[in-house]
Design a protein around this motif. Structure first.
Motif, short mmCIF file in Angstrom:
data_model
loop_
_atom_site.label_atom_id
_atom_site.label_comp_id
_atom_site.label_asym_id
_atom_site.label_seq_id
_atom_site.Cartn_x
_atom_site.Cartn_y
_atom_site.Cartn_z
N LEU B 115 0.84 -1.20 0.00
CA LEU B 115 0.00 0.00 0.00
C LEU B 115 0.88 1.25 0.00
N LEU B 116 1.90 1.27 0.85
CA LEU B 116 2.80 2.43 0.91
C LEU B 116 3.50 2.63 -0.44
N TYR B 117 3.89 1.52 -1.03
CA TYR B 117 4.57 1.59 -2.32
C TYR B 117 3.64 2.16 -3.40
N GLY B 321 18.00 10.81 8.11
CA GLY B 321 17.67 9.99 9.28
C GLY B 321 16.17 9.83 9.40
N LYS B 322 15.66 10.03 10.61
CA LYS B 322 14.22 9.84 10.82
C LYS B 322 13.58 11.12 11.33
N ILE B 323 12.31 11.30 10.98
CA ILE B 323 11.61 12.47 11.49
C ILE B 323 10.34 12.07 12.23
N HIS B 324 10.11 10.77 12.32
CA HIS B 324 8.98 10.23 13.07
C HIS B 324 9.50 8.93 13.66
N SER B 325 8.96 8.49 14.80
CA SER B 325 9.47 7.27 15.42
C SER B 325 9.38 6.08 14.46
N PHE B 326 8.29 6.03 13.68
CA PHE B 326 8.12 4.89 12.78
C PHE B 326 7.91 5.36 11.34
N TYR B 327 6.76 5.06 10.74
CA TYR B 327 6.61 5.35 9.30
C TYR B 327 5.63 6.48 9.03
N GLY B 328 5.35 7.28 10.05
CA GLY B 328 4.38 8.36 9.87
C GLY B 328 2.97 7.87 10.15
N ASN B 329 2.00 8.64 9.70
CA ASN B 329 0.60 8.32 10.00
C ASN B 329 0.02 7.35 8.98
N PHE B 330 0.46 6.10 9.10
CA PHE B 330 0.02 5.05 8.18
C PHE B 330 -1.50 5.00 8.06
N GLY B 331 -2.20 5.09 9.19
CA GLY B 331 -3.66 5.02 9.17
C GLY B 331 -4.29 6.11 8.32
N VAL B 332 -3.66 7.27 8.29
CA VAL B 332 -4.17 8.38 7.48
C VAL B 332 -3.83 8.14 6.00
N VAL B 333 -2.64 7.58 5.78
CA VAL B 333 -2.23 7.26 4.40
C VAL B 333 -3.23 6.27 3.77
N ILE B 334 -3.72 5.32 4.56
CA ILE B 334 -4.69 4.35 4.02
C ILE B 334 -5.93 5.07 3.50
N LYS B 335 -6.38 6.06 4.27
CA LYS B 335 -7.58 6.81 3.86
C LYS B 335 -7.32 7.59 2.57
N ALA B 336 -6.17 8.23 2.50
CA ALA B 336 -5.83 9.01 1.31
C ALA B 336 -5.68 8.10 0.09
N TYR B 337 -5.11 6.94 0.33
CA TYR B 337 -4.92 5.95 -0.74
C TYR B 337 -6.27 5.52 -1.29
N THR B 338 -7.20 5.25 -0.38
CA THR B 338 -8.53 4.84 -0.78
C THR B 338 -9.18 5.92 -1.64
N TYR B 339 -9.02 7.16 -1.21
CA TYR B 339 -9.58 8.28 -1.97
C TYR B 339 -8.97 8.36 -3.36
N LEU B 340 -7.64 8.33 -3.43
CA LEU B 340 -6.96 8.46 -4.72
C LEU B 340 -7.37 7.35 -5.69
N LYS B 341 -7.40 6.13 -5.15
CA LYS B 341 -7.72 4.99 -6.02
C LYS B 341 -9.15 5.06 -6.53
N MET B 342 -10.04 5.60 -5.72
CA MET B 342 -11.44 5.66 -6.16
C MET B 342 -11.71 6.86 -7.08
N MET B 343 -10.87 7.88 -6.98
CA MET B 343 -11.06 9.05 -7.85
C MET B 343 -10.45 8.82 -9.23
N GLY B 344 -9.27 8.25 -9.25
CA GLY B 344 -8.60 8.04 -10.54
C GLY B 344 -8.22 9.37 -11.18
N ALA B 345 -7.57 9.30 -12.33
CA ALA B 345 -7.06 10.49 -12.99
C ALA B 345 -8.19 11.47 -13.34
N GLN B 346 -9.27 10.93 -13.90
CA GLN B 346 -10.36 11.83 -14.32
C GLN B 346 -11.07 12.43 -13.13
#
Ligand SMILES: Cc1ncc(COP(=O)(O)O)c(C=O)c1O
Lengths: 449, 485
Positions: B115-117, B321-346
């Motif tokens: 998903l991150l990729y 180096g690092k700017i967050h203890s782990f990988y950032g706000n993964f849970g928020v990235v999932i939401k944004a990913y869902t949005y992007l995938k459902m919107m598509g280019a058009q």
């Protein structure tokens, strides 16, 4: 067209609106974008998915992951598998909360503002500090900004950080300090705790903040007696990163003289989410409130004398002070702080105490069992709260792979984090772990090699 | 109806409890044997004691005292308060995401890494950059990451005299605050009479001490920086880099890309552009994208794909180096990913098109009543000035309160700083024409009210759960927590 269910304008609307504007097409509205930088053609993104297709895709991705519900987890290192009461998700799913912005208009944001005021109060109750802010991004950034805050309060620029502070947090501090030109020195370990002799040697009148963690990264309860006096004798500040669950049972940082308390609040009813969103806790003694970063909520009254809440002391913040602000933080982790508040309100004093005691009892039960196994030994002798470091008879990665076959998420490997701790792992035990689960783990360890 | 709401602490009764836990099933040792008394907490833990139903009623009542996008129109400029799709929430709550530990072995996290990729690939295409880190937890965090990358780049070339960052006067407060946090000096660039960066003034200050220019495009005035090519050229020729504050990306998706405009580093606010909810102040996400020459400095770890296997790459010797203890706000990235995938280019392009159309339409309706300092096509937002109304006795802040009484969330007020009595209005694409018409009508009514009785407007709101709150008193006499009387 994809995404149409989020876009209410009809073609007829668009025509009418363009007529009002006096433009022929929507493209005309973009005529200020120079041709040289315009995107020719369409973005090359995969075809859009419907809601059903998307959910199938997400399910397929999620199914490839192990997690706390299909495995038994003994992982800690700052993020824990504590029990999360059902009420929390129901409160944070109220969309009046989660679809609101930062409460800039207090008269229609009393819900969020009061919840933050209550959060600040409960963080003060836990830590013994006088003031708390509304949240930072995570434990690592909270420690870092706390260390920087100490520099602001003392007008000094050198910070000492114990190597028993989470290496994940130290990595963040290092980076911020390097960029800003602040000096960072690490206090070495002695038997898994801060080397007090070295701390004494390194402390000087140019030190702003001494950063420690309690319980430390190895789960050990450090002996804090006399530390604050030592630090204060150089007019430096003591910052402690504390596990909020442990504070129901262990001495509060206020009791041993800390000036700033930070921590990772994920353990307070927040899903681990692969490390984020989590919760940076930040609290301090009252006299440092003007150096504190981030949002702070205060009580006031309205025109009729009704109590209400507002964002306050904003002259610390970026939107007022710009380059002179205490920090650049704007958005924080408000909804996660809300989850933590609901958790604390639900657990109350007894619930928190019970969780803390169960963590302590279970970790110490496991500690005895594991360290009595042939080939396994405690990395450091001492008092452990909910986790401990064990030296294992072989490569921890191999051991973890074997544990996974039994659907056990094993320990965190310390080798990559501390050179020299090659065969050492950190195991964590929350109130969720049962005796049976712990005994199974012990059995698997015993059978290995 | 006006009333205060009791605090959790005032509702507390000794002996009530809201939790249920299994009893401890391992042999219990006396506490003293594990932790000596001297290391135990001696003060009472005076958290509230409440039953579960009281907790739920408390927070339910609090929620009714709060306004969200789901409550109504929320044209808070610069914040892109678009609708937050519900499926995004479901996505982030899937146990296979929500209950993952950040230290679990990579082979047990393949879905998350994939998903991150994928997300990174989509952001690369959308912005025209070469690589992204998803670690920053918010826009300001992205800004800091970006400046650290720029700093690392200059330092790696032995170019150590670049100690200044240029910022237009219209910039958001996080920009100058970030500059200081990264140890740089701020140089302010004025705007010209069109509201755009004053190119001559910029050229006059850019030199071998310039590390970067931070630019929001379209700007916080909602105006596209038409001279972007010349601006980029001026900065690059002096050896500086261009930083893009992507808070306003919602205006240009599919129309133009920061990477094509010449920006070297970009942050996006996924809690704005990609419809993830703002949570009453967070969590957000501020992914940072860079051009090729800055990739070596990106925070660790990056996500790599090899033979359909995904892994974390920590092997970046020049990384900041690092700017967050782990990988950032993964849970928020999932939401944004869902949005992007459902919107598509058009869908994304249509979203930006409608956002800009809505803004221009509303601007045209409102400029009949209110003063519009920069009267030209806007992008996704526009800024009015309530200076004339202020002279009559009710300014931008008072107009905001009047809107509260009429069921709307107000625009951003008093920002950007270059417009006096600013009302910064961003309708977003998820609003209907009817909503915009109703809002415009309400704004006209308020203007009439000001003409009739400005004094009354200046003392609103009247219909909210509390009246106008005394912010001065809150700051002068800070009460920052409840204390037992
Ligand atoms: C133009 C601009 N830049 C930066 C930010 C900061 O973003 P965040 O709140 O996510 O840190 C904002 C948010 O209000 C903004 O509007």
């Amino acid at each position: 067209m994809s995404g149409k269910h989020y876009l209410p304008l009809t073609d007829e609307d668009r025509h009418k609106m363009l007529a009002t504007i006096g433009a022929d097409t929507v493209e005309d509205l973009f005529s200020d974008i120079p041709d040289a930088v315009r995107l020719k053609g369409e973005l090359n993104l995969p075809p859009a998915m419907s809601e059903l297709e998307m959910l199938r895709h997400l399910d397929a991705l999620a199914a490839k992951n192990k997690h706390f519900l299909n495995c038994v987890s003994f992982m800690g290192a700052g993020i824990y598998d504590h029990f999360i009461p059902s009420v929390i998700k129901h409160v944070t799913s109220r969309s009046e909360f989660y679809t609101s912005y930062t409460p800039y208009q207090p008269e229609v944001s009393q819900g969020v503002l009061q919840s933050i005021f209550e959060y600040q109060t409960m963080i003060c109750q836990l830590t013994g500090m006088d003031v708390s802010n509304a949240s930072m991004y995570d434990g690592g950034t909270a420690v870092t900004e706390g260390a920087v805050m100490g520099c602001g309060a003392t007008r000094r620029s050198r910070v000492l950080v114990s190597q028993s502070v989470s290496p994940y947090y130290r990595a963040v501090i290092k980076n911020y300090f390097h960029s800003r030109g602040l000096t960072l020195d690490e206090i070495p370990l002695k038997d898994g705790c801060t080397d007090r002799g070295k701390l004494e040697e390194m402390l000087d009148d140019d030190v702003a903040t001494v950063v420690m963690q309690q319980p430390n990264f190895f789960g050990m309860v450090e002996n804090m007696s006399g530390i604050a006096d030592l630090v204060h004798s150089h007019k430096a500040l003591l910052l402690v990163s504390a596990d909020p669950i442990s504070l129901a049972l262990l001495q509060t940082p206020a009791e041993y003289g800390a000036d700033i308390v930070v921590g990772e609040g994920q353990c307070l009813g927040v899903p681990a989410s692969f490390g984020g969103p989590v919760l940076g806790i930040m609290a301090a003694r009252e006299k440092f409130v003007r150096q504190m970063p981030g949002r702070i909520v205060g009580e006031t009254v309205d025109s009729e004398g009704n109590r209400g809440f507002v964002l306050t002391l904003q002259t610390r913040e970026q939107h007022i002070r710009r380059e002179k602000a205490a920090s650049n933080i704007c958005s924080n982790e408000a909804l996660v702080a809300l989850a933590a508040s609901v958790y604390l309100a639900t657990m109350g004093p007894q619930g928190m105490r019970e969780v803390a005691e169960q963590c302590l009892q279970k970790a110490n039960y496991a500690k005895e069992k594991i360290t009595s196994l042939n080939g396994y030994s405690l990395a450091f002798p001492g008092i452990n709260f909910k986790e401990f470091a064990v030296t294992v008879p072989g490569d921890p990665a191999v051991l973890n792979r074997k544990l996974l076959e039994k659907n056990i998420l094993g320990g965190v490997e310390l080798g990559p984090l501390y050179p020299g701790f090659k065969n050492t792992m950190l195991f964590a035990f929350t109130e969720k772990r049962t005796r049976e689960e712990i005994d199974t783990l012990v059995g698997e360890l015993e059978g290995w090699k | 109806m006006r009333k205060s709401k009791a605090l959790l602490f005032e509702m507390s009764r000794s002996g009530r409890q809201g939790y249920s836990l299994p009893s401890c099933d391992v042999p219990v040792k006396p506490l003293e044997q594990i932790v000596p008394h001297s290391l135990q907490r001696s003060s009472d833990l005076d958290l509230p004691e409440l039953s579960e139903v009281e907790v739920i009623r408390h927070y339910t009542e609090l929620s009714t005292r709060n306004f969200g996008v789901d409550t109504g129109f929320y044209p808070l400029g610069s914040c892109t308060m678009k609708y937050n799709p519900k499926v995004n929430e479901e996505a982030a709550m899937l146990p296979g995401f929500a209950y993952m530990h950040p230290c679990q072995p990579e082979e047990t996290a393949q879905g998350a890494l994939e998903l991150l990729y994928n997300m990174e690939q989509d952001l690369i295409e959308l912005t025209g950059m070469d690589r992204f880190t998803l670690q920053p937890a918010a826009g300001a965090h992205g800004e800091l990451t970006g400046l650290m990358l720029i700093q690392a780049y200059h330092r790696s070339r032995g170019d150590n005299k670049r100690n200044k960052v240029l910022i237009p006067l219209s910039a958001h407060g996080t920009n100058p605050a970030t500059v200081s946090m990264a140890g740089y000096e701020v140089v302010q660039i004025p705007c010209d009479d069109r509201g755009l960066v004053d190119l001559e003034a910029l050229k006059a200050v850019v030199d071998e001490t310039t590390s970067a220019l931070m630019l929001t495009n379209p700007s916080t005035l909602g105006l596209f920086e038409e001279e972007i090519v010349a601006i980029a050229k001026a900065i690059h020729e002096a050896g500086g880099l261009l930083y893009y504050d992507g808070a306003n990306m919602n205006a240009i998706m599919g129309y133009t890309r920061p990477g094509d405009m010449g920006f070297d580093v970009v942050h996006l606010n996924i809690h704005k552009t990609f419809a993830t909810p703002h949570g009453g102040g967070g969590p957000g996400g501020g992914p940072v994208g860079v051009k090729e020459r800055l990739i070596p400095f990106l925070p660790v770890p990056l996500v790599e794909k090899n033979d359909n296997q995904f892994s974390f790459n920590y092997d970046l010797p020049d990384s900041i180096g690092k700017i967050h203890s782990f990988y950032g706000n993964f849970g928020v990235v999932i939401k944004a990913y869902t949005y992007l995938k459902m919107m598509g280019a058009q869908g994304l392009k249509q979203a930006s098109g409608d956002a800009v159309l809505n803004a221009n339409y509303l601007m045209n309706l409102l400029k009949k009543t209110y003063y519009l300092p920069y009267d030209r096509y806007c992008k996704h937002e526009f800024v009015l000035s309530a200076r004339p109304e202020k002279k009559k006795g009710a300014g931008a802040g008072d107009i905001a309160k009047a809107l509260l009484d009429r069921g709307f969330h107000p625009p951003t007020v008093y920002f950007p700083l270059i417009v006096e009595e600013a009302l910064m209005i961003e309708p977003t694409e998820t609003e209907s024409k009817e909503t915009l018409d109703a809002f415009a009508k309400t704004m006209e009514d308020i203007a009439k009210d000001i003409d009739r009785d400005a004094e009354k407007v200046a003392h609103g709101p009247y219909n909210t759960v509390v009246g106008r709150l005394d912010e001065v008193r809150a700051a002068r006499n800070p009460i920052l927590r409840w204390t037992k009387k």
